[in-house]
Design a protein around this motif. Structure first.
Motif, PDB file in Angstrom:
ATOM      1  N   UNK A 265       6.392   7.506  -9.069  1.00  0.00           N
ATOM      2  CA  UNK A 265       6.185   6.530  -7.989  1.00  0.00           C
ATOM      3  C   UNK A 265       7.357   6.402  -7.024  1.00  0.00           C
ATOM      4  N   UNK A 266       8.367   7.252  -7.174  1.00  0.00           N
ATOM      5  CA  UNK A 266       9.609   7.089  -6.402  1.00  0.00           C
ATOM      6  C   UNK A 266       9.361   7.030  -4.902  1.00  0.00           C
ATOM      7  N   UNK A 267       8.482   7.884  -4.394  1.00  0.00           N
ATOM      8  CA  UNK A 267       8.237   7.956  -2.956  1.00  0.00           C
ATOM      9  C   UNK A 267       7.740   6.616  -2.412  1.00  0.00           C
ATOM     10  N   UNK A 268       6.928   5.917  -3.220  1.00  0.00           N
ATOM     11  CA  UNK A 268       6.397   4.621  -2.809  1.00  0.00           C
ATOM     12  C   UNK A 268       7.396   3.499  -3.057  1.00  0.00           C
ATOM     13  N   UNK A 269       7.768   3.283  -4.328  1.00  0.00           N
ATOM     14  CA  UNK A 269       8.584   2.116  -4.662  1.00  0.00           C
ATOM     15  C   UNK A 269      10.017   2.252  -4.150  1.00  0.00           C
ATOM     16  N   UNK A 270      10.449   3.480  -3.862  1.00  0.00           N
ATOM     17  CA  UNK A 270      11.785   3.678  -3.307  1.00  0.00           C
ATOM     18  C   UNK A 270      11.865   3.457  -1.817  1.00  0.00           C
ATOM     19  N   UNK A 271      10.727   3.199  -1.148  1.00  0.00           N
ATOM     20  CA  UNK A 271      10.718   2.900   0.275  1.00  0.00           C
ATOM     21  C   UNK A 271      10.593   4.102   1.187  1.00  0.00           C
ATOM     22  N   UNK A 272      10.501   5.307   0.633  1.00  0.00           N
ATOM     23  CA  UNK A 272      10.508   6.511   1.466  1.00  0.00           C
ATOM     24  C   UNK A 272       9.195   6.693   2.232  1.00  0.00           C
TER      25      UNK A 272
END
Length: 440
Positions: free
Chosen positions: A195-202
């Motif tokens: 989920x990094x792309x979403x929850x990381x703000x990217x």
């Protein structure tokens, strides 16, 4: 009636399959509205055998999306594969080079290569439309590019990622931790396995980069965006926001200032009474400030097959009608180089949460450090934890106490410097938490 507009579609995932269903369901009405039939001539996807619940038996199949993009039998190439490079970029460039119009939902591709692709489309005299790349079914691109052509836009701000909005909404409503909400979002299909792309703000940053260019007539510059995700948001922050009269949202914000353009994606406390605070779940919302129109708020589904397909087909319909606009609403030669704004006071102040060792003089020392950096405090709240029961014959250690401070207007640099000094003084147990407050 004019000859048919022939489509080639690459990518038959959720959105691609919905586009095919929409075209089939509304084919007659689209032909009337656009003055010509819109027909699907070719498709490309990874797996030809997969059952997608659509009938493409009479459509030409292309294993290679680049060959589909170059096929003389199509007029418009619809790219729904995703990815900032690789097959998606190669196919879009091939389509433009061979004089095909392009419709895409690929925000990552445009955030990275949009300036170059816009110039290529203009040289070839074709359209590059991307309504579905930002905010799913919300027509924010058309609004900025067409409806607000008579306005000077000063700010664009919004909830641009439904996954983050869903997680923050569930954390508040059901007293769930970030980790628990993320797992639930993954189970429901709102969040990816990674989920990094979403929850990381990217993801929100890619969308914001496109909105910034449209709003302010600047070249796309995704690398200049300050990005902060929601991974460090805790229930303590959610509860504090509620008590202070705020709600937490991940916002993408772009503002024009005297020194340049400011672009940022980060968790934000917004007043409960504001319209954007009431946007819950997976919905998206974009607020646009124009000098003549005032503030507009667009709200709707930011993702999902049908909502995104609606935007894709809207772009196709524009091409069918002969509506041709520069990708960013003005020719590329008139886009100004991106000029980042200088450091300035943040108008809404900051929320700061510290885990402070409970000992004499600690709070006074913290307040002194804030004053040393020119930071005025609107309020200080101490939230004491219940002490653990002491073991017989021993004294229970004093646990760190949660201190919450709300600042008046100041710069982020000043807050960071003060917090570094406070940490170095040894008064805090954990990394400080600070969140911007926006009076939207």
């Amino acid at each position: 009636m004019q000859p048919s507009l022939r489509l080639g579609l690459a990518g038959l995932g959720t959105v691609g399959a919905s586009v095919v269903r929409l075209l089939n369901k509304h084919s007659k009405d689209l032909a009337v509205r656009c003055g010509r039939p819109i027909v699907l001539r070719g498709v490309s996807a990874r797996d030809r055998t997969r059952d997608r619940g659509i009938d493409i038996g009479n459509v030409n199949w292309f294993q290679d999306p680049v060959k589909l993009a170059m096929d003389p039998g199509i007029d418009v190439f619809v790219e729904l594969m995703g990815g900032s490079s690789g097959p998606a970029e190669d196919a879009v460039r091939a389509a433009l080079e061979t004089g095909k119009h392009v419709v895409t939902a690929n925000k990552a591709l445009l955030a990275r290569h949009g300036n170059d692709l816009a110039r290529l489309a203009e040289r070839k005299g074709v359209s590059l439309n991307f309504e579905a790349a930002v905010a799913g079914g919300i027509p924010v691109i058309k609004t900025l590019r067409e409806a607000l052509a008579g306005n000077s836009v000063s700010r664009v701000a919004g909830i641009l990622n439904g996954t983050c909005n869903y997680i923050l909404t569930r954390m508040e409503a059901e007293d769930m931790s970030f980790g628990e909400c993320l797992k639930e979002a993954q189970r429901l299909g709102y969040a990816e396995a990674d989920p990094t792309f979403d929850v990381g703000g990217f993801d929100a940053a890619h969308k914001l980069a496109l909105l910034t260019s449209l709003a302010f007539g600047s070249e796309i510059d995704v690398d200049s965006i300050y990005i902060e995700g929601i991974e460090r948001i805790t229930l303590a922050d959610i509860e504090a926001a509620d008590e202070l009269g705020y709600r937490l949202k991940l916002l993408g914000i772009a503002e024009r200032t005297e020194s340049g353009i400011e672009q940022r994606v980060h968790p934000t406390m917004v007043p409960k009474a504001s319209a954007i605070a009431r946007i819950d779940g997976v919905l998206n919302a974009v607020a646009i400030d124009g000098d003549f129109v005032g503030r507009l708020m667009l709200v709707g589904p930011g993702a999902g097959g049908d909502a995104t397909a609606s935007s894709v087909v809207g772009d196709i319909a524009d091409i069918a009608r002969g509506t041709a606009l520069a990708m960013m609403g003005r020719p590329s030669e008139h886009l100004e180089p991106y000029r980042p704004a200088g450091v300035r006071a943040h108008k809404g102040g900051y929320y700061v949460r510290l885990s402070v060792f409970d000992r004499p003089g600690a709070l006074a020392a913290i307040a002194s450090r804030m004053a040393e950096k020119g930071i005025s405090l609107e309020s200080i709240v101490q939230r004491r934890r219940a002490p653990h029961a002491a073991v017989v014959g021993t004294q229970a250690p004093a646990e760190p106490q949660s201190i919450i401070m709300i600042t008046y207007e100041t710069t982020e640099a000043a807050v960071r410097e003060a917090l570094d000094l406070i940490r170095d003084d040894g008064h805090v147990a954990d990394a400080p938490q600070f969140i911007r407050i926006e009076a939207l």
